[in-house]
Design an enzyme around this catalytic site. Structure first.
Site, short mmCIF file in Angstrom:
data_model
loop_
_atom_site.label_atom_id
_atom_site.label_comp_id
_atom_site.label_asym_id
_atom_site.label_seq_id
_atom_site.Cartn_x
_atom_site.Cartn_y
_atom_site.Cartn_z
N TYR A 173 -6.95 1.54 5.98
CA TYR A 173 -5.98 0.52 5.55
C TYR A 173 -5.89 -0.68 6.48
O TYR A 173 -5.04 -1.55 6.29
CB TYR A 173 -4.59 1.15 5.39
N GLU A 185 0.85 -1.19 0.00
CA GLU A 185 0.00 0.00 0.00
C GLU A 185 0.89 1.24 0.00
O GLU A 185 2.00 1.21 0.54
CB GLU A 185 -0.88 0.03 1.27
N CYS A 237 6.49 50.63 -3.51
CA CYS A 237 6.23 52.06 -3.27
C CYS A 237 7.36 52.78 -2.56
O CYS A 237 7.30 54.00 -2.37
CB CYS A 237 4.92 52.23 -2.48
N ASP A 240 0.91 10.60 3.63
CA ASP A 240 1.45 11.56 4.59
C ASP A 240 0.30 12.28 5.27
O ASP A 240 -0.09 13.38 4.91
CB ASP A 240 2.36 12.56 3.85
N LYS A 283 2.18 4.70 1.34
CA LYS A 283 2.28 5.29 2.68
C LYS A 283 1.90 6.77 2.58
O LYS A 283 2.68 7.59 2.10
CB LYS A 283 3.69 5.14 3.24
N LYS A 318 10.83 3.93 2.38
CA LYS A 318 10.73 5.38 2.18
C LYS A 318 11.45 5.79 0.89
O LYS A 318 12.62 5.42 0.69
CB LYS A 318 11.37 6.11 3.36
N CYS A 350 4.92 46.38 4.64
CA CYS A 350 4.88 47.75 4.15
C CYS A 350 3.66 48.41 4.79
O CYS A 350 2.53 47.96 4.57
CB CYS A 350 4.75 47.77 2.62
N CYS A 386 9.92 49.07 0.69
CA CYS A 386 8.95 48.34 -0.11
C CYS A 386 9.36 48.36 -1.58
O CYS A 386 9.63 49.45 -2.14
CB CYS A 386 7.57 48.96 0.05
N CYS A 388 0.25 51.99 -1.50
CA CYS A 388 1.05 50.93 -2.12
C CYS A 388 0.17 50.17 -3.12
O CYS A 388 -0.82 49.54 -2.73
CB CYS A 388 1.56 49.98 -1.03
#
Length: 669
Positions: A226, A114, A410, A118, A116, A313, A425, A407, A431
């Site tokens: 599973y 199967e 601007c 995450d 694996k 893995k 900013c 920034c 801006c």
């Protein structure tokens, strides 16, 4: 509708909703529209409120959440949830295969493979075919009971779909957040000025432990099962257990495969090394199990893991390429994000040109320099990240990157709040990306819902000097819009109609659209319902704000700062003058007394003299507030007949006053 009719209708709706839910999430078949499904669910919830004696623990209404859990009980796993041993090479896997052969003393055996996933391990307990308990892995011996949150995951059956099931069994699986949902959450958080979530796995883990199950429901978690466990199960192999889970309606990833020997296992590993990137979630390897249950018993366990299973893995997807430059992006809230621009390189089946750097701290930690050869990985994060520098390849005379101080859009001096990693900013009124971003946020569907106005049009309106804040949208004339590139008479009329229609949008949507930092859609709803009008909200103190359920100090401070800005107050006055909704529209209730003023009440059970909706109206007429769930902020629980024992127990534990219908009547007289 009398009780008998209600019971029949509740059962009919429940069966239909369970069926449509299974068809949609397990079979990818949509037999009814979302609208029809939602209407049936609304009818069910209303009937269950009026006739709570007919509400079952496996009702489809459990999917929407709503219960608040202040603390999670712990549960000792009947079978410990052990971790698997890991291997990172095919040679190590072949060595493990030899140990299996030796442990089985010459018996023939086969494997079950199967992917694996995450995610976050979960244990689901079923009695008489109904889900009674959901438990996290915890330390492997004891986990947290998160049943209410587990019920919001639509692919987890609240009751099994077959008649062939044992009196008790346990199903184990992996809860995950699909990448698409993760991206959507982060997009909204970015729009709200909130810190972005790191990756789907951590987000799924945090979501499962949230106190408000209605928020969990909105995250749209998923789950792959599973493992099928229990006593006296009529299965002889892991494969038979998987088939039984599928038969009972559980969501099992179709990526598994039975393998006759280690060579077939290695072929399966090779097959999925690249193909796994096409799945809706992250995977980091393959789980290999001896298929026979008897042989699993023979092989047994070490102190930490089973001898009959192992995880292979995959190596982390990484590449080395050159850092060409670092550019900086300015978001709607003024947050400045550095981005690494790279010499293009192939990684995990895609060409990578950019990588995330997050903030100045990360650049300093990596000691980055332009021209460095950097290691790029694509793990749980959506976009690649730089994990290190090849110092042996560093060019002589290179200098550390100095984070910009002004920034890039601007030229305003950047600021960095104490305790925060991100630079901002502060020029939110001048801006360009902040102005355009705030308008784009305001017009979205969950806010003012002006669907005839998009990013390109906002750009045109801004460049022409026609719009510099959201209030300017309501001053636009036909001639203003008609002159824009690509606009004709019909498209101009549609845009102006869309802007006009937004004046009917509810207060909570407009409040969200204002873009107050940390005020997302859910927070806006809570603030609107609590304060009722923008005037009351704008005058609220920090202390008054944190009294609102689920409003913390950070949100309260942001709201106070927003309304302390004279320009923001002027903006709201302009929007009010244009006719936008800035108060919650409620049906008028005749105020009969102040007997319940300042008190929050929960209503539960069946009453002799009142219907459920009627008693709620009576509470409001006497100055009280009706809330749906027991918490420490509830003053009174009005207990009718057939009230759920869990709610009563929770009220007693929190010291909430519990009164009968007769006592309630005396209280308001």
């Amino acid at each position: 509708m009398n009780a008998a009719e209600a019971q029949k209708r509740i059962q009919e709706l429940s069966e239909k909703l369970h069926y449509y839910n299974h068809q949609y999430y397990q079979e990818s078949v949509s037999e009814v529209s979302d609208y029809e499904f939602d209407k049936m669910l609304e009818e069910l919830i209303k009937l269950e409120d009026e006739f709570p004696q007919f509400k079952s623990d496996d009702s489809p209404s459990q999917r929407v959440g709503g219960d608040i859990t202040k603390s999670f009980e712990t549960f000792e796993h009947i079978i410990p949830m052990l971790s698997l041993g890991n291997t990172y090479s095919k040679e190590e896997l072949e060595d493990w295969d030899k140990r299996v052969a030796k442990g089985l003393d010459g018996e023939a055996y086969e494997y079950f493979c199967e992917l694996k996933f995450d995610g976050v391990a979960i244990s689901l307990h079923y009695e008489d075919g109904k889900l009674v308990r959901g438990v996290t892995r915890g330390d492997g011996t004891r986990g947290d009971v998160i049943t209410t949150n587990a019920k919001t995951i639509r692919t987890i059956p609240l009751k099994v779909r077959t008649e062939d099931f044992p009196a008790y069994f346990e199903a184990r699986g992996e809860v995950f957040l699909p990448r698409e949902n993760f991206n959507a959450i982060n997009k909204e958080r970015e729009a709200n000025g909130e810190e972005l979530l790191a990756n789907p796995r951590n987000t799924a883990s945090g979501t499962l432990k949230m106190q408000d199950s209605s928020v969990v429901a909105k995250r749209k978690l998923d789950c792959y099962l599973y493992s099928y466990n229990g006593e006296n199960l009529s299965i002889t192999s892991h494969e038979e257990g998987i088939k039984q889970l599928e038969k009972m309606g559980f969501n099992v990833s179709p990526t598994y495969k039975k393998c006759g020997d280690i060579n077939q296992v290695l072929a399966y590993i090779n097959e999925w090394e690249e193909k796994r990137h096409t799945l809706p979630l992250d995977t980091d390897g393959i789980v290999i199990k001896v298929n026979s249950k008897d042989q699993q018993q023979t092989l047994g366990f070490t102190a930490k893991s089973p001898r009959w299973a192992i995880a292979y893995k995959y190596k982390t997807e990484s590449a080395v390429t050159e850092l060409k430059e670092i550019t900086y992006q300015v978001g709607r809230t003024g947050a400045v994000t550095p981005v690494a621009n790279l010499v293009p390189v192939q990684l995990a089946g895609t060409t990578v040109k950019r990588a995330s750097l997050h903030n100045a701290n990360e650049i300093a930690r990596l000691d980055l320099r332009i021209g460095d050869m950097v290691h790029v990985e694509k793990g749980g994060e959506i976009i690649p990240k730089i994990t290190g520098v090849d110092l042996n390849a560093r060019k002589a005379g290179s200098k550390p990157v100095e984070y910009l101080t002004q920034c890039p859009e601007c030229g305003t001096e950047l600021v960095r709040a104490e305790g925060e990693a991100v630079h901002y900013c502060p020029n939110d009124k001048g801006c360009p990306p902040q102005i355009k971003g705030s308008i784009a946020h305001f017009i979205q569907r969950k806010a003012a819902d002006i669907d005839s106005l998009g990013d390109r049009t906002i750009e045109l309106l801004y460049d022409k000097g026609l719009v510099k804040n959201v209030a300017d949208l309501y001053d636009l004339s036909f001639e203003d819009v008609y002159q824009l590139e690509g606009f004709k008479e019909l498209s101009t009329e549609n845009l102006l109609k869309g802007i006009e229609a937004s004046k009917e949008i509810p207060f909570e949507n407009i409040l969200f659209g204002l873009g107050i930092r940390f005020v997302g859609r859910t927070v806006a709803e809570k603030l609107a319902q609590h304060f009722k009008t923008i005037d009351r909200l704008s005058e609220a103190t920090y202390e008054e704000l944190v009294e609102v359920p689920e409003i913390g100090g950070r949100i309260a401070e942001s709201v106070v700062n927003y309304f302390n800005d004279p320009d923001k107050r002027e903006l709201i006055e302009r929007l009010k003058a244009k006719g936008l909704q800035f108060e919650v529209v409620e049906e008028e209730n005749q105020q009969l007394s102040n007997a319940l003023e300042g008190k929050s009440l929960v209503v539960s059970g069946v009453f002799t003299n009142y219907g459920r909706d009627e008693i709620k109206e009576v509470i409001k007429q006497h100055g009280g507030k009706v809330v749906s769930a027991i918490s420490g902020k509830v003053d009174i629980l009005v207990a009718g007949e057939n009230m759920g024992p869990a709610k009563k127990e929770k009220a007693e534990k929190l010291g909430v006053q519990i009164i009968s219908e007769e006592e309630f009547t005396k209280m308001i007289s």
